[in-house]
Design a protein around this motif. Structure first.
Motif, PDB file in Angstrom:
ATOM      1  N   THR A  99       4.586 -66.873  18.773  1.00 17.76           N
ATOM      2  CA  THR A  99       5.379 -68.102  18.739  1.00 17.76           C
ATOM      3  C   THR A  99       5.823 -68.360  17.312  1.00 17.76           C
ATOM      4  O   THR A  99       5.044 -68.201  16.372  1.00 17.76           O
ATOM      5  CB  THR A  99       4.561 -69.299  19.249  1.00 17.76           C
ATOM      6  OG1 THR A  99       4.124 -69.034  20.586  1.00 17.76           O
ATOM      7  CG2 THR A  99       5.403 -70.568  19.243  1.00 17.76           C
ATOM      8  N   SER A 100       7.080 -68.743  17.165  1.00 17.98           N
ATOM      9  CA  SER A 100       7.610 -68.993  15.831  1.00 17.98           C
ATOM     10  C   SER A 100       8.624 -70.125  15.891  1.00 17.98           C
ATOM     11  O   SER A 100       9.136 -70.455  16.964  1.00 17.98           O
ATOM     12  CB  SER A 100       8.271 -67.728  15.275  1.00 17.98           C
ATOM     13  OG  SER A 100       8.808 -67.954  13.985  1.00 17.98           O
ATOM     14  N   ALA A 101       8.906 -70.722  14.745  1.00 14.91           N
ATOM     15  CA  ALA A 101       9.930 -71.766  14.648  1.00 14.91           C
ATOM     16  C   ALA A 101      11.195 -71.145  14.070  1.00 14.91           C
ATOM     17  O   ALA A 101      11.149 -70.458  13.051  1.00 14.91           O
ATOM     18  CB  ALA A 101       9.451 -72.909  13.763  1.00 14.91           C
ATOM     19  N   CYS A 102      12.309 -71.369  14.733  1.00 18.73           N
ATOM     20  CA  CYS A 102      13.588 -70.811  14.291  1.00 18.73           C
ATOM     21  C   CYS A 102      13.949 -71.361  12.911  1.00 18.73           C
ATOM     22  O   CYS A 102      13.890 -72.573  12.675  1.00 18.73           O
ATOM     23  CB  CYS A 102      14.684 -71.158  15.300  1.00 18.73           C
ATOM     24  SG  CYS A 102      16.329 -70.581  14.824  1.00 18.73           S
ATOM     25  N   GLY A 106      15.082 -74.894  13.989  1.00 20.32           N
ATOM     26  CA  GLY A 106      13.747 -75.478  13.950  1.00 20.32           C
ATOM     27  C   GLY A 106      13.014 -75.470  15.274  1.00 20.32           C
ATOM     28  O   GLY A 106      11.847 -75.866  15.340  1.00 20.32           O
ATOM     29  N   GLU A 107      13.675 -75.026  16.351  1.00 24.72           N
ATOM     30  CA  GLU A 107      13.036 -75.003  17.669  1.00 24.72           C
ATOM     31  C   GLU A 107      12.027 -73.855  17.758  1.00 24.72           C
ATOM     32  O   GLU A 107      12.235 -72.782  17.197  1.00 24.72           O
ATOM     33  CB  GLU A 107      14.094 -74.834  18.762  1.00 24.72           C
ATOM     34  CG  GLU A 107      15.049 -76.009  18.901  1.00 24.72           C
ATOM     35  CD  GLU A 107      14.362 -77.250  19.451  1.00 24.72           C
ATOM     36  OE1 GLU A 107      13.397 -77.087  20.233  1.00 24.72           O
ATOM     37  OE2 GLU A 107      14.775 -78.365  19.095  1.00 24.72           O
ATOM     38  N   GLU A 108      10.937 -74.111  18.486  1.00 21.43           N
ATOM     39  CA  GLU A 108       9.952 -73.057  18.692  1.00 21.43           C
ATOM     40  C   GLU A 108      10.424 -72.103  19.789  1.00 21.43           C
ATOM     41  O   GLU A 108      11.060 -72.521  20.756  1.00 21.43           O
ATOM     42  CB  GLU A 108       8.596 -73.652  19.077  1.00 21.43           C
ATOM     43  CG  GLU A 108       7.843 -74.264  17.914  1.00 21.43           C
ATOM     44  CD  GLU A 108       6.378 -74.501  18.244  1.00 21.43           C
ATOM     45  OE1 GLU A 108       5.997 -74.328  19.424  1.00 21.43           O
ATOM     46  OE2 GLU A 108       5.617 -74.846  17.327  1.00 21.43           O
ATOM     47  N   CYS A 121      15.819 -67.822  16.871  1.00 22.66           N
ATOM     48  CA  CYS A 121      15.617 -67.875  18.317  1.00 22.66           C
ATOM     49  C   CYS A 121      16.753 -67.225  19.089  1.00 22.66           C
ATOM     50  O   CYS A 121      16.611 -66.899  20.260  1.00 22.66           O
ATOM     51  CB  CYS A 121      15.451 -69.326  18.766  1.00 22.66           C
ATOM     52  SG  CYS A 121      16.936 -70.349  18.540  1.00 22.66           S
TER      53      CYS A 121
END
Length: 266
Positions: A99-102, A106-108, A121
């Motif tokens: 899991t990462s934040a764009c 900023g969306e996961e 993303c």
């Protein structure tokens, strides 16, 4: 069978009735799977969207241990599409989803580390940083404006740049300039060196003759305190039309006024 894959009926028979994959049809026709997929799409022969069904996709990938490319070929889609749906449906064969934040929106989002990195993303978000705008205050008019981050200028327009960088060049356009200008025109056969339009046609179209452009601007010779003869050397002159004057061959050179010698610029 050559290029029979371009025939809609042939392609529909092999793909729909005979159940052949795009890879199998490609081997049959001596072409690539991507070509077959393109013609399937062109003939509006729907691909198999079973990969969007979580139960079917889980069965193929987890239980039957089928390769992603194998599933993609059967469904007539790219491997990346299968990877996308595996991640979207949270289907894994044991490899952990990360899991990462764009970095852009900023969306996961979740992704397979072996398939992609964890920066963006989507392709859209991946492209936005390259188009990112920055806000500046123009030193010429003191108005706020936006420009691309990649552009190296602090002025909002050429007009403002010119006001701040104007140099008095009176005395540089004399009889010597007129003679050198004529020599440049003769050398270039009175034609624009970009598009080739002749002086006569230029006069009919624009009401004036072709122009002679200084590769290194005259104002820089003024700053360098060099005599006009240096600015009007034939190697610094080029014939252009009114349309292509801003795009003269080699592009106008803008060296640092403190740089020497001048010969390094042409």
């Amino acid at each position: 069978m050559g290029s029979r894959y371009r025939d809609a009926e042939f392609l529909r028979t092999q793909y729909v009735e005979n159940g052949m994959s795009s890879t199998e049809i490609a081997e049959l026709c001596g072409t690539s799977p991507s070509t077959i997929r393109r013609w399937l799409d062109r003939h509006d022969i729907d691909d198999d969207r079973r990969y969007q069904d979580p139960e079917w996709l889980s069965e193929q990938y987890v239980e039957k241990r089928r390769d992603q490319q194998d599933i993609a070929d059967e469904c007539n889609v790219a491997k990346t599409t299968i990877c996308h749906w595996l991640a979207r449906l949270d289907i894994t064969d044991g490899e952990s989803l990360a899991t990462s934040a764009c970095e852009t929106c900023g969306e996961e989002f979740r992704y397979y580390p072996s398939v992609r990195d964890g920066q963006f993303c989507s392709n859209d978000c991946a492209g936005k940083p390259r188009r990112r705008q920055v806000e500046l205050t123009c030193p010429g008019c003191e108005e706020t404006f936006e420009r691309r981050q990649s552009l190296d200028t602090e002025y909002c327009s050429m007009a403002c740049w010119g006001l701040d960088n104007r140099v008095e060049t009176s005395g540089y356009y004399s009889t010597h300039w007129i003679k050198q200008r004529e020599k440049a025109l003769e050398r270039d056969d009175y034609r624009c060196t970009v598009c080739g339009i002749h002086d006569e046609e230029h006069r009919r179209r624009f009401g004036r003759g072709v122009e002679v452009h200084h590769i290194v601007p005259v104002r820089l010779f003024k700053i360098w305190e060099k005599p006009p003869e240096h600015a009007h050397l034939l190697r610094n002159l080029v014939t252009v039309c009114r349309t292509h004057h801003p795009d003269a061959p080699g592009t106008t050179v803008e060296p640092d006024p403190d740089d020497q010698p001048l010969e390094s610029y042409w």
